[in-house]
Design an enzyme around this catalytic site. Structure first.
Site, PDB file in Angstrom:
ATOM      1  N   ASN A  11       0.863  -1.181   0.000  1.00  0.00           N
ATOM      2  CA  ASN A  11       0.000   0.000   0.000  1.00  0.00           C
ATOM      3  C   ASN A  11       0.899   1.230   0.000  1.00  0.00           C
ATOM      4  O   ASN A  11       1.437   1.610   1.032  1.00  0.00           O
ATOM      5  CB  ASN A  11      -0.896  -0.033   1.258  1.00  0.00           C
ATOM      6  CG  ASN A  11      -1.753   1.208   1.386  1.00  0.00           C
ATOM      7  OD1 ASN A  11      -1.842   2.012   0.459  1.00  0.00           O
ATOM      8  ND2 ASN A  11      -2.388   1.367   2.540  1.00  0.00           N
ATOM      9  N   LYS A  13       0.085   4.209  -0.453  1.00  0.00           N
ATOM     10  CA  LYS A  13      -0.625   5.391   0.078  1.00  0.00           C
ATOM     11  C   LYS A  13      -0.377   6.608  -0.826  1.00  0.00           C
ATOM     12  O   LYS A  13      -0.271   6.454  -2.043  1.00  0.00           O
ATOM     13  CB  LYS A  13      -0.220   5.668   1.524  1.00  0.00           C
ATOM     14  CG  LYS A  13      -0.347   4.423   2.408  1.00  0.00           C
ATOM     15  CD  LYS A  13      -0.252   4.742   3.857  1.00  0.00           C
ATOM     16  CE  LYS A  13      -0.203   3.452   4.665  1.00  0.00           C
ATOM     17  NZ  LYS A  13      -0.249   3.651   6.090  1.00  0.00           N
ATOM     18  N   HIS A 103      -9.544   0.750   4.797  1.00  0.00           N
ATOM     19  CA  HIS A 103      -8.283   0.965   5.520  1.00  0.00           C
ATOM     20  C   HIS A 103      -8.562   1.888   6.705  1.00  0.00           C
ATOM     21  O   HIS A 103      -9.427   2.777   6.627  1.00  0.00           O
ATOM     22  CB  HIS A 103      -7.258   1.599   4.584  1.00  0.00           C
ATOM     23  CG  HIS A 103      -5.886   1.650   5.166  1.00  0.00           C
ATOM     24  ND1 HIS A 103      -5.493   2.619   6.059  1.00  0.00           N
ATOM     25  CD2 HIS A 103      -4.821   0.830   5.008  1.00  0.00           C
ATOM     26  CE1 HIS A 103      -4.234   2.390   6.416  1.00  0.00           C
ATOM     27  NE2 HIS A 103      -3.809   1.318   5.795  1.00  0.00           N
ATOM     28  N   GLU A 105      -7.115   4.377   7.773  1.00  0.00           N
ATOM     29  CA  GLU A 105      -7.015   5.806   7.457  1.00  0.00           C
ATOM     30  C   GLU A 105      -8.294   6.308   6.794  1.00  0.00           C
ATOM     31  O   GLU A 105      -8.721   7.441   7.018  1.00  0.00           O
ATOM     32  CB  GLU A 105      -5.778   6.050   6.571  1.00  0.00           C
ATOM     33  CG  GLU A 105      -4.498   5.926   7.378  1.00  0.00           C
ATOM     34  CD  GLU A 105      -3.295   5.432   6.597  1.00  0.00           C
ATOM     35  OE1 GLU A 105      -3.295   5.498   5.357  1.00  0.00           O
ATOM     36  OE2 GLU A 105      -2.346   4.952   7.252  1.00  0.00           O
ATOM     37  N   GLU A 175      -5.403  -5.268  10.565  1.00  0.00           N
ATOM     38  CA  GLU A 175      -4.432  -4.207  10.803  1.00  0.00           C
ATOM     39  C   GLU A 175      -4.768  -3.486  12.100  1.00  0.00           C
ATOM     40  O   GLU A 175      -5.608  -2.573  12.104  1.00  0.00           O
ATOM     41  CB  GLU A 175      -4.464  -3.196   9.656  1.00  0.00           C
ATOM     42  CG  GLU A 175      -4.152  -3.794   8.307  1.00  0.00           C
ATOM     43  CD  GLU A 175      -3.559  -2.759   7.359  1.00  0.00           C
ATOM     44  OE1 GLU A 175      -2.434  -2.969   6.921  1.00  0.00           O
ATOM     45  OE2 GLU A 175      -4.210  -1.739   7.096  1.00  0.00           O
ATOM     46  N   GLY A 181       2.093   2.162  10.782  1.00  0.00           N
ATOM     47  CA  GLY A 181       3.008   3.296  10.631  1.00  0.00           C
ATOM     48  C   GLY A 181       3.663   3.742  11.916  1.00  0.00           C
ATOM     49  O   GLY A 181       4.263   4.818  11.968  1.00  0.00           O
ATOM     50  N   SER A 221       3.250  -2.228  10.463  1.00  0.00           N
ATOM     51  CA  SER A 221       4.702  -2.200  10.672  1.00  0.00           C
ATOM     52  C   SER A 221       5.382  -3.523  10.355  1.00  0.00           C
ATOM     53  O   SER A 221       6.329  -3.917  11.043  1.00  0.00           O
ATOM     54  CB  SER A 221       5.021  -1.733  12.100  1.00  0.00           C
ATOM     55  OG  SER A 221       4.537  -0.424  12.315  1.00  0.00           O
TER      56      SER A 221
HETATM   57  C1  PEP Z   1      -0.879   0.066   6.129  1.00  0.00           C
HETATM   58  O1  PEP Z   1      -0.997   1.264   5.939  1.00  0.00           O
HETATM   59  O2  PEP Z   1      -1.725  -0.711   5.664  1.00  0.00           O
HETATM   60  C2  PEP Z   1       0.248  -0.379   6.904  1.00  0.00           C
HETATM   61  C3  PEP Z   1       0.212  -1.587   7.390  1.00  0.00           C
HETATM   62  O3  PEP Z   1       1.272   0.519   7.082  1.00  0.00           O
HETATM   63  P1  PEP Z   1       2.698   0.216   7.791  1.00  0.00           P
HETATM   64  O4  PEP Z   1       3.211  -1.077   7.202  1.00  0.00           O
HETATM   65  O5  PEP Z   1       3.544   1.377   7.443  1.00  0.00           O
HETATM   66  O6  PEP Z   1       2.441   0.079   9.239  1.00  0.00           O
END
Ligand code: PEP
Length: 262
Positions: A11, A13, A103, A105, A175, A181, A221
């Site tokens: 992703n 983003k 997601h 976000e 997630e 993040g 992460s």
């Molecule tokens: C994500 O945005 O789906 C995500 C898992 O980000 P990160 O790997 O940076 O934590």
């Protein structure tokens, strides 16, 4: 346990520029062969989908490398006066096979509820896209021991009304919001516990055999140095990767850990 596919999605983003997106896509496609047995999906910003499709030699949704394309979001209507939005068929038209939906976000910054994620999921399926439906609890919800209830409600709400055949073909990404993040990653035990719970919830929406077929990714992460233990868990079938997907070597190293676990 069903013989589920391993799927690792990146992703991107709202990151990169045109040249960087093309370079990263070419690098991932060139290295994909070393991640045998793992399906790789790239989800660039929508304006770079066409350039990434060209960079990986995408034809009819398939690249010689096996890498496929996904959107980061879509609108649930097929066309019309929805300024700034992207219809599911447009993603298909440009070469996408899948789309990230719900997601965290989008849920927290853009007000997407389970009901909205549900209509988007149905619209994606109707257009022939594989939805990658994201669920996960906040830190506050985890600390209040509400993780199971929150994730169960997200699964029930986001996937309501799907047939068993539709459910079998979707991807779910667990997630935990506190891990996205932040550099904080769920322990393999924490992640496995929620993945197993998600599979139980899927069984209530369809049946155990269907639930057993659904690919459930972990996201939050994921890095090359924590991917192996996550990949070793019985219900973790892949990863949805944010930050580390912007680095070709890291993304491929994560995918290789899932390849090794097949
Ligand atoms: C994500 O945005 O789906 C995500 C898992 O980000 P990160 O790997 O940076 O934590």
């Amino acid at each position: 346990m069903a013989d589920r596919r391993r799927i690792v999605a990146g992703n991107w983003k709202m990151n990169l520029d045109h040249a960087a997106a093309v370079e990263l896509a070419k690098g991932v496609a060139a290295g994909a062969g070393k991640c045998g047995g793992v399906d790789l999906i790239l989800c660039p910003p929508a304006v770079y989908l066409e350039a990434v499709a060209a960079a990986i030699d995408l034809t009819d949704g398939a690249s010689p490398s096996g890498v496929t394309l996904g959107g980061q979001n879509l609108h649930d209507q097929p066309k019309g006066a929805f300024t700034g939005e992207i219809a599911p068929a447009m993603l298909v038209d440009i070469g996408c096979r899948s789309c990230i939906l719900g997601h965290s976000e989008r849920r927290t910054l853009f007000g997407e509820t389970d009901a909205i994620v549900n209509t988007k999921t149905k619209a994606a399926l109707a257009a022939g896209l594989t939805p990658i439906v994201c669920v996960g609890e906040t830190l506050e919800e985890r600390e209040q021991n509400r993780t199971a209830d929150v994730v169960a409600a997200q699964i029930q709400g986001s996937l309501a009304g799907l047939s068993a055949a539709e459910l079998a073909g979707i991807i779910i990404a667990y997630e935990p919001v506190w891990a996205i993040g932040t550099g904080k990653v769920a322990t393999p035990e924490q992640a496995q516990e929620v993945h197993a719970l998600i599979r139980q919830q899927l069984a209530t929406l369809a049946d155990a055999a269907t639930a057993d077929q659904v690919v459930i990714q972990y996201g939050g992460s994921v890095k090359p140095d924590n991917a192996a233990v996550l990949a070793g868990q019985p219900d973790i079938d892949g990863a949805l990767v944010g930050g580390a997907s912007l680095k070709e070597a890291d993304f491929l190293a994560i995918a290789a850990h899932f390849a090794a676990s097949t």
